[in-house]
Design an enzyme around this catalytic site. Structure first.
Site, short mmCIF file in Angstrom:
data_model
loop_
_atom_site.label_atom_id
_atom_site.label_comp_id
_atom_site.label_asym_id
_atom_site.label_seq_id
_atom_site.Cartn_x
_atom_site.Cartn_y
_atom_site.Cartn_z
N CYS A 1 0.86 -1.18 0.00
CA CYS A 1 0.00 0.00 0.00
C CYS A 1 0.90 1.23 0.00
CB CYS A 1 -1.00 0.00 1.16
SG CYS A 1 -0.29 0.23 2.80
N ARG B 1 -3.57 -0.58 5.33
CA ARG B 1 -4.09 -1.69 4.52
C ARG B 1 -3.13 -2.86 4.38
NH1 ARG B 1 -5.83 1.86 -0.52
NH2 ARG B 1 -4.00 2.97 0.26
N ASP C 1 -9.18 2.99 1.47
CA ASP C 1 -8.10 3.43 2.37
C ASP C 1 -8.72 4.03 3.63
OD1 ASP C 1 -5.84 4.37 3.60
OD2 ASP C 1 -5.21 5.65 1.94
#
Length: 144
Positions: free
Chosen positions: A8, A14, A114
């Site tokens: 990420c 994440r 996100d």
């Protein structure tokens, strides 16, 4: 042995959540998480740690930037967004055969949301999305 790197942006939300969830739901894989713009040594987002803990998943983590060594090590490099994968393809065109978005790897379109800067409920939603996708990924990789 399949070796997975989840990628990420900052390696605090994440990708570390994906790493920990995937380790929790699978056996027989080596798993790492990295960030494209990570500051080495930053802690995981507090809400990410809490949400993982709620699921009984240990969540100790410090961020790490993706390196060429990670790319060489991995059999699968899985980004959370198409932009992550596009950046990886631009920097590692000779390794494009191992690059996937998480959703693309399981036959879905789009990106993993996100949660950065969001509420604990936002992190819970991202956790649920990741858990669902990673269970599908495990089934797919086990068949490969």
């Amino acid at each position: 042995m399949k070796r997975i790197v989840f990628v990420c942006t900052g390696n605090t939300c994440r990708s570390p959540m994906a790493e920990k969830i995937f380790q929790h739901v699978t056996n027989g894989y080596e798993v790492r998480s990295r960030g494209l713009f990570a500051m080495d040594g930053a802690p995981a987002a507090e809400h990410a740690v809490v949400v993982l803990g709620e699921a009984g998943i240990p969540a100790s983590h410090v961020s790490k930037a993706l390196s060429e060594e990670d790319m060489v090590w991995a059999t699968h490099v899985i980004g959370m967004t198409a932009d992550h994968v596009a950046l990886l393809q631009a920097h590692y065109p000779h390794m494009s055969d191992k690059l996937y978005t998480l959703k693309g790897a399981v036959g879905e379109a789009g990106s993993v949301s996100d949660p950065y800067g969001g509420s604990i409920d936002t992190y819970r939603q991202t956790f649920a999305e990741l858990e669902r996708l990673l269970q599908k990924l495990a089934v797919k990789l086990d068949k490969a």
